[in-house]
Design an enzyme around this catalytic site. Sequence first.
Site, PDB file in Angstrom:
ATOM      1  N   GLU A  64      35.219  -8.743 -13.694  1.00  0.00           N
ATOM      2  CA  GLU A  64      34.722  -7.366 -13.765  1.00  0.00           C
ATOM      3  C   GLU A  64      34.580  -6.902 -15.213  1.00  0.00           C
ATOM      4  O   GLU A  64      35.025  -7.577 -16.153  1.00  0.00           O
ATOM      5  CB  GLU A  64      35.654  -6.449 -12.968  1.00  0.00           C
ATOM      6  CG  GLU A  64      35.646  -6.809 -11.488  1.00  0.00           C
ATOM      7  CD  GLU A  64      36.421  -5.849 -10.611  1.00  0.00           C
ATOM      8  OE1 GLU A  64      37.175  -5.000 -11.133  1.00  0.00           O
ATOM      9  OE2 GLU A  64      36.265  -5.950  -9.373  1.00  0.00           O
ATOM     10  N   CYS A  73      30.239 -11.522  -9.469  1.00  0.00           N
ATOM     11  CA  CYS A  73      30.983 -11.976  -8.303  1.00  0.00           C
ATOM     12  C   CYS A  73      31.439 -13.424  -8.470  1.00  0.00           C
ATOM     13  O   CYS A  73      30.800 -14.232  -9.167  1.00  0.00           O
ATOM     14  CB  CYS A  73      30.115 -11.915  -7.052  1.00  0.00           C
ATOM     15  SG  CYS A  73      29.641 -10.270  -6.537  1.00  0.00           S
ATOM     16  N   GLU A  75      31.211 -15.891  -6.398  1.00  0.00           N
ATOM     17  CA  GLU A  75      30.248 -16.898  -5.920  1.00  0.00           C
ATOM     18  C   GLU A  75      29.265 -17.275  -7.013  1.00  0.00           C
ATOM     19  O   GLU A  75      28.946 -18.450  -7.220  1.00  0.00           O
ATOM     20  CB  GLU A  75      29.463 -16.356  -4.711  1.00  0.00           C
ATOM     21  CG  GLU A  75      30.318 -16.103  -3.476  1.00  0.00           C
ATOM     22  CD  GLU A  75      30.895 -14.698  -3.407  1.00  0.00           C
ATOM     23  OE1 GLU A  75      31.199 -14.116  -4.467  1.00  0.00           O
ATOM     24  OE2 GLU A  75      31.040 -14.187  -2.288  1.00  0.00           O
ATOM     25  N   CYS A 112      27.875 -10.766  -1.145  1.00  0.00           N
ATOM     26  CA  CYS A 112      26.963  -9.622  -1.326  1.00  0.00           C
ATOM     27  C   CYS A 112      25.514 -10.118  -1.314  1.00  0.00           C
ATOM     28  O   CYS A 112      25.238 -11.326  -1.387  1.00  0.00           O
ATOM     29  CB  CYS A 112      27.283  -8.892  -2.631  1.00  0.00           C
ATOM     30  SG  CYS A 112      26.659  -9.721  -4.109  1.00  0.00           S
TER      31      CYS A 112
HETATM   32  N1  THU Z   1      33.031  -9.533  -5.021  1.00  0.00           N
HETATM   33  C1  THU Z   1      32.899 -10.887  -5.120  1.00  0.00           C
HETATM   34  O1  THU Z   1      33.273 -11.481  -6.141  1.00  0.00           O
HETATM   35  N2  THU Z   1      32.375 -11.568  -4.083  1.00  0.00           N
HETATM   36  C2  THU Z   1      32.027 -11.002  -2.887  1.00  0.00           C
HETATM   37  O2  THU Z   1      31.601 -11.713  -1.983  1.00  0.00           O
HETATM   38  C3  THU Z   1      32.152  -9.560  -2.687  1.00  0.00           C
HETATM   39  C4  THU Z   1      32.572  -8.778  -3.868  1.00  0.00           C
HETATM   40  C5  THU Z   1      33.666  -8.813  -6.110  1.00  0.00           C
HETATM   41  C6  THU Z   1      32.764  -7.950  -6.948  1.00  0.00           C
HETATM   42  C7  THU Z   1      33.751  -6.947  -7.499  1.00  0.00           C
HETATM   43  O3  THU Z   1      34.389  -7.499  -8.643  1.00  0.00           O
HETATM   44  C8  THU Z   1      34.793  -6.805  -6.404  1.00  0.00           C
HETATM   45  O4  THU Z   1      34.655  -7.952  -5.585  1.00  0.00           O
HETATM   46  C9  THU Z   1      34.627  -5.549  -5.563  1.00  0.00           C
HETATM   47  O5  THU Z   1      33.332  -5.442  -5.076  1.00  0.00           O
END
Ligand code: THU
Length: 162
Positions: A64, A73, A75, A112
């Site tokens: 983040e 993210c 993935e 997402c």
């Molecule tokens: N996030 C992911 O890394 N992968 C997902 O499949 C869903 C969301 C992360 C993004 C952000 O840092 C946190 O989770 C909250 O959305």
Amino acid sequence: MKEFTITSKVEVYSSESELIQEERDLLQSARETADNAYAPYSGFRVGAVLRMDNGEILTGSNQENVAYPSGLCAERVALFHAGTVFPSAAATHLVIACQSVNFEVNRPITPCGACRQVIAEYESRWGKPIRILMAGAKGEIYAVNGIGGLLPLAFEANELKR
Ligand code: THU
């Protein structure tokens, strides 16, 4: 007016004990990878593990940023890493797990929309479906065989051609 219906087959495992050993190991690795997330803003830690067809295992966790859209993210961290270090290998499995510092995540998370699009790109680049396993911190685990199960009617490279 015509219409058509799109369906997806999602396998549902009641817990990780229902998975075959190799997938259970990958899930364990995804859980450990989630521990390494940098998620001070959401407190939501995600781990993604790629099993490559050259036998390598690659991981990614969400990273983040105080300027929220600058984060990434888990993935995409894992997939971009795979494209960087093993440009000729393909992933057979993508395993996703998460945990929250605020509550117990008792259901699977699914990627997402942006990550689904990136998964679709790699799948088409690699020319074979990726088996995607999705888990929370506990509870059921979902699996799909190929991103089509999560992203029907995807925008693909063909659309750029006449
Ligand atoms: N996030 C992911 O890394 N992968 C997902 O499949 C869903 C969301 C992360 C993004 C952000 O840092 C946190 O989770 C909250 O959305």
